[in-house]
Design a protein around this motif. Structure first.
Motif, PDB file in Angstrom:
ATOM      1  N   SER C  50       0.805  -1.322  -0.050  1.00  0.00           N
ATOM      2  CA  SER C  50      -0.146   0.029   0.036  1.00  0.00           C
ATOM      3  C   SER C  50       1.038   1.102  -0.120  1.00  0.00           C
ATOM      4  O   SER C  50       2.287   1.275   0.176  1.00  0.00           O
ATOM      5  N   GLN C 324      -9.234   3.923   4.545  1.00  0.00           N
ATOM      6  CA  GLN C 324      -9.419   2.461   3.878  1.00  0.00           C
ATOM      7  C   GLN C 324     -10.255   3.140   2.627  1.00  0.00           C
ATOM      8  O   GLN C 324      -9.939   2.150   1.427  1.00  0.00           O
ATOM      9  N   ASP C 328      -7.289   2.070   0.663  1.00  0.00           N
ATOM     10  CA  ASP C 328      -7.553   0.510   0.874  1.00  0.00           C
ATOM     11  C   ASP C 328      -6.596   0.035   1.776  1.00  0.00           C
ATOM     12  O   ASP C 328      -6.109  -1.107   1.426  1.00  0.00           O
ATOM     13  N   THR C 330      -6.193  -1.417   5.458  1.00  0.00           N
ATOM     14  CA  THR C 330      -7.167  -1.605   6.652  1.00  0.00           C
ATOM     15  C   THR C 330      -6.817  -0.970   7.804  1.00  0.00           C
ATOM     16  O   THR C 330      -5.814  -0.490   8.252  1.00  0.00           O
TER      17      THR C 330
ATOM     18  N   GLU D  27     -10.409  10.337  -6.750  1.00  0.00           N
ATOM     19  CA  GLU D  27     -11.986  10.109  -6.315  1.00  0.00           C
ATOM     20  C   GLU D  27     -13.088  10.984  -6.923  1.00  0.00           C
ATOM     21  O   GLU D  27     -14.070  10.914  -7.055  1.00  0.00           O
ATOM     22  N   GLN D  61     -20.086  -6.248  -6.030  1.00  0.00           N
ATOM     23  CA  GLN D  61     -19.077  -6.359  -6.885  1.00  0.00           C
ATOM     24  C   GLN D  61     -19.608  -7.088  -8.129  1.00  0.00           C
ATOM     25  O   GLN D  61     -19.148  -6.678  -9.488  1.00  0.00           O
ATOM     26  N   GLU D  71     -17.040   2.974 -10.778  1.00  0.00           N
ATOM     27  CA  GLU D  71     -16.159   2.725  -9.394  1.00  0.00           C
ATOM     28  C   GLU D  71     -17.291   1.936  -8.459  1.00  0.00           C
ATOM     29  O   GLU D  71     -18.326   2.360  -8.197  1.00  0.00           O
ATOM     30  N   ASP D  73     -16.758   0.590  -4.020  1.00  0.00           N
ATOM     31  CA  ASP D  73     -15.754   0.788  -3.004  1.00  0.00           C
ATOM     32  C   ASP D  73     -16.662   0.388  -1.729  1.00  0.00           C
ATOM     33  O   ASP D  73     -17.737   0.635  -1.682  1.00  0.00           O
ATOM     34  N   TYR D  74     -15.870  -0.007  -0.900  1.00  0.00           N
ATOM     35  CA  TYR D  74     -16.684  -0.184   0.659  1.00  0.00           C
ATOM     36  C   TYR D  74     -15.760   0.641   1.733  1.00  0.00           C
ATOM     37  O   TYR D  74     -14.722   0.604   1.497  1.00  0.00           O
TER      38      TYR D  74
END
Lengths: 503, 341, 373, 341
Positions: C50, C324, C328, C330, D27, D61, D71, D73-74
């Motif tokens: 990351s 996150q 991305d 954690t 974003e 997904q 896009e 995302d979570y």
């Protein structure tokens, strides 16, 4: 033939800011009791720690059996035949005597610890030197004198030839001192050599074969006991003339201050520690409580000052009931208490000296106003006391733990003597102090008496009791075995009473 | 001779006097268990077997704690040690497919955590509460961060019935039909007791935990004892972690220790820093947990289930306050040792 | 360069670094600790693929980037300050209160009850009333381990751990039973929302609760350092026998300390309820009490230090989701960072060595003197 | 000396801060009109929880893969108080559809929907009682699938004892599963014994304690149960794996756990599912075609495939089950679900 078993040559050990040992040399001969005499802080203990491998010397050389050695650590010292009995016993309190003795030199039986064969060997040593001790007792339950024996046996079990005894008599009763001296004699008779560290002149003359006097890290002289007298040794040790005797006026007892009637105190396990004790102390007199350590004096004091509960009986201070009064109540009734264990009981080491100076008056005006502490007042007060009582510290804002030696005692004295009091309860007020400090404290105690204070002094030092007291109460097995006037009895008679022998 | 006998009688009486409550409770418990077994063997067995299962990670955690504390180091990082070991054990098993590797790596990871705690509390002289807390947070972070989805280790460790012993009534199912780490736990209780109280190492350990300076002066290497003990203790916590992921669950989940390390800490204190005491305390807690489940199963008590859920915790408090009382920790635990000079 | 010039140069350097130097001396160790922890955390991120700059950037931006970020950081820090204070306070008396979680829950549900059950009060009365109720509930719950310890000798570490679970079950029961919100559309276990008059408002987008927390941090510091009670507590914490000698009733101090500690934790729960959640709902206060231990230790067991450590941990909680979302990563990596911060702050010797700063004779951080009795 | 380091530290900090201002850029494009972005906010927990969060996320997904989605995302919710903030992360980034998961997040989803009429919200496990046009609440009749699971269990048990190990009763779905299961078992066999318990951990550990689940399942099996229904996140998973290890049968929950929990292959007869994935995909598809039902939507609930245990379910059994499905839908059978306290 003289056989030198240990020689130190020009040992120098520096700590930041101080030279603890400055080129010290002396010789220890086989079968000799060699006394190292010096005041607290003279550097005796440092020297012994160097010999014992706890410190590395900065300069100098140690010879064992005329061979130059470097003692790496205590283990190494033991292996080279040097054993040490520390002033603060190095015993694990919850271990049995046997466990304490074998610790570090265990024998095993397969994976298991073998205690059987050491037990036999140790019993042999005990018999050989007449040490009389139960190997299965938990060490912390033993009186101090016996704990010291454990330390000696520990060393003997490791087959040492040289035994270093660091202030061994500081905590002993006269009888125990006699016993210790007997043991020391029998040790040297059987070929051991002893270094005896002390500041007690009389003992040195009594037991030592050779005396080396140390002052401020330097050897300032040596003597044979039969050539020396107390006065000259004292002068050598302190560096000035010392008045060996207290000059005090005859007591003029006045009104009743402390009355104790049929007091009974039990310990946590229900054992009677103080058994039906009655006595009284009047203003203007010093009553000494004599007794061998562990005969109820500690509990008596603790019960009087409210640290532990009483079982039955009454206590009155100034005619007012004070049975089972809280420590604060007792303090507020005008009494001062110098506790036995100065490091543990009377002080909080991480606190500043100033905070310790008000430890039991912190809540009173002017130190606090409606629950809020008055820092300025406290500081002023402390600075004043530090000066008055000559507590050696750069600032009253330093922590109490930064103080050394006798300054701990002075700090407590300063606090307790600074209040208006009419009852002073002092437990072992001079334990572990050097001549100068003892002199100082004795004078202050007498001063208090002459101001009209009732004074109770608990001490296992018979000399101290004899010197200070107007009346002497002797405790044995929790009971008062006799009460006598100090000028009507000899030291030997008191000693017998302390052993439980009544005329 | 008679004197000695008398003495022994006295000792025995004294012992009885001091411990009567324990013995009475013990005897009552046995009677109660046998009575219940007579009435409903299946449920009795189920509860007792569940008690053993509940207690296993707690006993191991408590053993880890007490080995450390007996040598003078407080360890509140048991939770973290267990968690990260559970993780390592599971990952290893998932990747190699070999459970033994997993257990070994779990133990090694625990040992490494013990070593970290040792460095922090012995070499760096950090406050020991901080050292343990560091381990706890670190373990939580690392295991969650590196957690991987979709790994599976196959079947978890199976019980091994011990031949005929397993067929014995009551005790067979409860004691002799367990998986290997559970057996190891039983054995470890005895082993740790033996080592602590009957070996040279144990004597030295206890000396170091009570009075390190005294031990030092007779040539005991205080630091070595503490290092080694903390590493071994870490290994025991590692075994507890392996138990959780490989034997009890068969999978790893984030934060799966769920406070067991802290309960183990309580169990250790409750058991007065002795292996058997800890075992007893863990079994008590396990018993209460099993009873709580059984009460719910039976549906006999018609009270909100949250009140039944409180049972193990309340029982622990009641027993502790009512019967056990004050306990004395090893004197030197929590205090970093400074060599003189 | 001549010698004289060099000397002059040095002087200038000295002067320009004068004030900065003084401040630097004060904050260098904590700052370096934070930096080192972030650095190692970033290294872990980088190794696992990351982008640490992106991650930290997102975290920082989310936690401090705008008024909203600040608001959420302060929101997160608020209960942590309280639970940290609770742990700190107990530590000062030599007690290890692991039970802040339970005390906090009891405080939270009590303040929620007072918040919804009492109606028609003006905010100026209702807010403090509900806060007081939360504090009292926490105090009551905290007094149990104190009383058990003094009466029976039961160790507070055991009892507080056990009482945490008891508190979870009590609050679960209440919020799913007697105090449950009744409405047809809503079946979740939770209490009704509190009255608007019990809600702690926001001030310019920032939660007022945070400022209450700061006031309490100062208050706790004041109690400990400036009052006789604080003196008694600290004395009892350092030496039981000395305290007894000084005429302090140690048993009373233990109970009082646990009561105050519990009250602080309870207040944390109440402020959380009245300032953020708006009702009691199980699961909404998870971990707040336990984090208090970390906050207290990271704050060097100093009431004011708690504010900063709570802000630090609060910011990570506030920014974790964004981290996150954007990078991305954690969010649990922040746990690793926290652990490292705690390590470096405590191991200031290591940090000083790294930045080549001379050791001050600053006292090391000692809070454990064993488990006591 | 230290001043040099001060500079370094300051510089690096500056770099870090500079780094963060740069991090925002990518974003921004979700805000564009023509792009479609779908965001997912979990309930407290992770997207890989082998349960409902995972099911929703996989569905999102899957939808994205099949459609032209710019896009997806979570964001995982770590703290229940962050629901709002986490939803706002997507709102601020200009996402078009936001799926949220879990009961507790419902209020916040509704509030967000009110505040952002241009964004569509789909709430899984949520009841939409707010009259918001851009918010669909998806619910499932967990009691139906619980009923079917109970019927399967009752038909397969040989001991006439079946067990249920549940998370906490604080969330209605778990209660629905439990009551449905018990009603279904009793429907097949009125004399059957159903033993069950909730976890004592509430929200704190109720769904995340696999070891407790395993131990409890073992205790249930010792009580004679031969089928274990595990319904409670990781806690339930622990119970399921234990049943498999002991050679008993088990029934999963929420999703087809055959797919999410490979460790359960030894015992998993079926799962009492709610068809979260299909429901989410249906809703998203409906959104694409502007046919999404505003208000509430009842997703499917039923049994998962039997996989390897196909052979156990005889034709007769399947007939009964099929009939139950019809009767449940027609109202001929009532599960009798009432919310417990």
């Amino acid at each position: 033939m003289v056989n030198t078993v240990l020689e130190v040559q020009n040992i120098t050990k520096r700590f930041p800011g101080v030279i603890a040992n400055d080129s010290i040399s002396f010789k220890l001969n086989k079968g000799e009791i060699h006394a190292l005499l010096g005041e607290n802080g003279a550097g005796k203990s440092t020297l012994m720690n160097v010999i014992y491998g706890l410190y590395k010397p900065d300069e100098g050389q140690i010879f064992i059996n005329e061979e130059a050695v470097e003692v790496q650590n205590p283990h190494d010292a033991i292996a080279r035949g040097i054993g040490m009995v520390h002033q603060h016993f190095m015993l694990v309190p919850v271990f049995t005597v046997l466990e304490n003795i074998v610790l570090g030199s265990e024998t095993t039986n397969g994976p298991s610890l073998n205690l059987r064969s050491p037990r036999k060997d140790i019993q042999k040593i005990i018999d050989q030197f007449n040490l009389d001790i139960d190997l299965d007792t938990i060490t912390e339950d033993l009186p101090v004198g016996i704990q010291q024996r454990v330390e000696i046996i520990k060393a003997l079990y490791r087959q040492v030839d040289i035994l270093v005894l660091d202030e061994p008599t500081a905590v002993l009763t006269p009888q125990e001192v006699d016993d210790l001296f007997k043991i020391m004699r029998s040790l040297v008779d059987q070929g051991k050599s002893i270094i005896f560290i002390t500041h007690k002149l009389k003992e040195v003359i009594e037991i030592a074969d050779q005396i080396t006097v140390i002052r401020r890290g330097k050897v300032v002289g040596s003597a044979k006991p039969d050539e020396a007298d107390q006065q000259s040794l004292a002068t050598m040790m302190v560096g000035r003339d010392v008045d060996m005797h207290l000059h005090k006026k005859k007591a003029e007892p006045k009104e009743m201050i402390l009355e104790v009637n049929n007091l009974v105190v039990k310990d946590a396990n229900g054992n009677v520690e103080v058994d039906d004790v009655s006595f009284e102390i009047k203003a203007g007199e010093i009553v000494g409580i004599a007794g061998v350590q562990g005969n109820g004096q500690t509990e008596l004091v603790n019960a009087l000052v409210g640290m532990i509960p009483t079982e039955s009986g009454t206590v009155k201070i100034n005619g007012l009931p004070a049975t089972n009064a809280s420590p604060r109540k007792v303090t507020e009734m005008g009494s001062a208490h110098i506790p036995e264990d100065r490091l543990k009981d009377g002080r909080v080491l991480p606190f500043t000296i100033a905070d310790n100076m008000v430890l039991n008056t912190y809540y009173l005006e002017p130190f606090a106003k409606s629950g809020i502490r008055q820092q300025e007042e406290i500081k002023e007060f402390a600075v004043d006391l530090v000066e008055k009582f000559d507590v050696r510290t750069p600032s009253a804002e330093n922590t109490a733990s930064s103080l050394s030696g006798g300054n701990h005692q002075k700090e407590i004295d300063a606090r307790e003597f600074s209040r208006p009091i009419n009852l002073l309860i002092a437990a072992q007020p001079t334990r572990g102090l050097d001549v100068g400090s003892i002199e100082y404290i004795h004078h202050r105690i007498i001063e208090k008496r002459d101001e009209g204070c009732a004074v109770m002094v608990v001490s296992t030092e018979l000399d101290e009791i004899m010197e200070l007291s107007d009346r002497i109460i002797v405790m044995f097995n929790g009971k008062i075995i006799d009460t006598v006037n100090a000028d009507e009895i000899t030291k030997e008679q008191v000693g017998l009473l302390m052993a439980g022998v009544t005329a | 001779m008679t004197d000695k006998n008398n003495n022994q009688d006295n000792k025995f009486l004294k012992h009885l006097k001091k411990n009567w409550a324990k013995y009475t409770v013990g005897i009552l418990l046995i009677v109660a268990i046998l009575y219940n077994y007579d009435r409903d063997p299946k449920v009795t067995q189920a509860v007792l077997a569940s008690m053993v299962r509940h207690s296993t990670p707690l006993v191991l955690g408590a053993l880890c704690g007490l080995i450390g504390e007996r040598s003078g180091i407080i360890n509140i990082g048991i939770e973290g040690q267990m968690l990260i070991s559970a993780f390592a054990a599971f990952m290893t098993t998932a990747y190699t497919g070999n459970i033994i590797f997993g257990v070994v790596l779990g133990i090694l990871t625990g040992m490494f955590m013990g070593y970290l705690l040792a460095i922090m509390s012995i070499a760096l002289k950090l406050d020991q509460i901080i050292g343990g807390t560091v381990l706890n947070i670190l373990a939580l972070g690392i295991t969650s961060y590196f957690y991987q989805v979709g790994l599976s280790m196959g079947q978890k460790i199976l019980p091994i019935p011990l031949g005929k012993l397993a067929d014995l009534p009551l005790v067979g199912r409860v004691l002799f039909n367990n998986p290997p780490i559970t057996y190891t736990t039983f054995i470890l209780v005895f082993v740790v007791h033996y080592i602590l109280f009957h070996t040279k190492w144990g004597l030295r350990t206890r000396a170091v935990g009570e009075h390190p300076r005294a031990a030092d002066t007779v040539g005991v290497d205080v630091f070595k004892i503490r290092y080694v003990n903390l590493i071994i203790a870490g290994g025991v916590a590692g075994l507890a972690g392996s138990f959780l992921s490989l034997e009890a669950v068969g999978s790893f989940e984030r934060a799966m220790t769920n406070g067991r390390g802290f309960v183990a800490l309580a169990v250790m204190i409750f058991g007065r820093w002795t292996p058997f005491g800890a075992w007893g305390a863990a079994l008590l807690f396990g018993f209460a947990s099993a009873m709580q489940t059984q009460i719910n199963f039976s549906g006999a008590l018609d009270i909100p289930y949250q009140f039944i859920s409180m049972l193990p915790y309340l029982l622990t408090i009641v027993v502790l306050a009512g019967f056990v009382g004050r306990s004395r920790a090893p004197a030197a635990s929590g205090v970093p040792y400074e060599k003189e000079g | 360069m001549t010698k004289e010039n060099k000397k002059k140069d040095d002087q200038i350097k000295e002067r320009s670094f004068g004030i900065v130097g003084v401040i630097w001396k004060k904050i260098s160790v904590p700052l370096t600790s934070i930096f080192l922890a972030l650095f190692i955390g970033g290294l872990i991120m980088a190794i696992s693929g990351s982008d640490p700059f992106e991650a930290y950037g997102a975290l920082f931006q989310s936690a401090f980037g705008d008024i909203n970020g600040w608001g959420r950081t302060l929101e997160k820090a608020t209960p942590l300050i309280f639970s940290g204070l609770a742990v700190t306070f107990a530590f000062k008396a030599g007690l290890f209160n692991i039970g802040t979680q339970g005390q906090l829950l009891m405080g939270a549900i009590t303040s929620a009850y007072l918040g919804f059950a009492i109606t028609g009060l003006p905010a100026i009365i209702h807010i403090p009333l509900a806060l007081l109720g939360g504090a009292l509930a926490g105090a009551l719950f905290g007094s149990i381990p104190g009383l058990l310890k003094t009466r029976t000798g039961a160790h507070e570490v055991i009892t507080t751990i056990m009482l945490n679970y008891v508190a979870i079950n009590i609050t679960d029961y209440l919020s799913n039973g007697p105090l449950k919100e009744v409405s047809s559309s809503d079946v979740v276990a939770r209490t009704p929302p509190i009255e608007a008059s019990a809600e702690i408002p926001q001030v310019a987008g920032l939660p007022l609760g945070f400022f209450i927390a700061i006031i309490f941090a100062v208050f706790v510091w004041w109690i400990l350092e400036k009052t006789t009670l604080g003196f008694e507590i600290r004395t009892a914490g350092l030496s039981g026998t000395a305290a007894k000698y000084a005429g302090i009733k140690v048993t009373a101090i233990i109970v009082i300390t646990m009561v105050i500690s519990g009250a602080l934790a309870g207040l944390g729960g109440a402020v959380e309820t009245q300032g953020i959640v708006g009702r009691y709902q199980p699961g909404f206060n998870t971990g707040l009490g336990f984090d208090g231990i970390t906050v207290a230790l990271l704050g060097k067991v100093h009431p004011i230090g708690n504010i900063f450590s709570a802000l630090l941990i609060g910011s990570m909680k506030a920014g974790g989701a964004k981290m996150q979302f954007v990078a991305d990563v954690t969010p649990e990596i922040t746990n690793v960072v926290q652990a490292l911060m705690l390590f470096f702050v405590a191991a200031d010797r290591v940090v000083r060595w790294i930045i080549r700063q001379r050791e001050t004779d600053d006292e090391g951080l000692t809070l454990t003197t064993g488990w006591g009795n | 000396m230290s001043k040099k380091y001060l500079l370094i530290v300051v510089l690096v900090f500056a770099l870090v801060i500079a780094g963060c201002t740069a991090a925002d850029a990518p974003e921004a494009t979700c805000a564009d009109e023509e792009t479609l972005c779908v965001g997912f906010v979990t309930d407290v927990g992770e997207v890989d929880d082998k349960s409902f969060n995972q099911a929703s996320w996989e569905a999102v997904q899957e939808f994205a893969a099949a459609n032209d989605v710019f896009e997806v995302d979570y964001v995982e919710t770590r703290d229940a108080k962050d629901y709002e903030a986490n939803i706002n992360l997507f709102v601020e980034a200009g996402y078009d559809v936001i799926v949220t998961s879990g009961f507790a997040i419902g209020d916040y989803t509704a509030a967000a929907a009110l505040a952002n009429p241009d964004i569509y919200f789909i709430g899984v496990d949520q009841y939409q009682g707010f009259d918001v046009p851009n918010f669909t609440g998806v619910q499932f009749n967990e009691d139906y699938s619980g009923f079917l699971a109970g019927a399967v269990a009752a038909m397969l048990t040989e001991t006439d004892i079946v067990a249920g190990v549940y998370g906490t009763n604080l969330v209605p779905p778990v209660q629905k599963f439990k009551q449905g299961f018990e009603a279904g078992a009793a429907y097949i066999n009125p004399d059957i014994t159903v033993i069950s318990t909730y976890s004592p951990g509430g929200f704190e550990t109720g769904f995340t304690d696999p070891e407790w689940g395993a131990t409890t399942a073992a205790q249930a099996i010792d009580n004679g149960a031969d089928i274990v229904f595990g319904a409670g996140g990781q806690t339930g998973n622990g119970a399921i794996i234990e049943a498999g290890t002991q050679g008993k049968l088990c029934i999963g929950v929420d999703v087809d756990q055959w797919l999410t929990l490979p460790e359960a292959h030894a015992c998993l007869v079926t799962s009492a599912t709610k068809l979260i994935g299909p429901a989410v995909i249906d809703m998203l598809d409906a959104y694409m075609t502007d046919t999404i039902p505003e208000g509430n939507y009842i997703g499917g609930a039923g049994l998962a495939p039997y996989h390897d245990f196909e052979a156990l379910i005889t034709g007769d059994m399947q007939d009964i089950l099929d009939q139950i499905v019809l009767d449940l839908e027609s109202g001929a059978i009532l599960t009798g679900f009432v919310l417990e306290e």
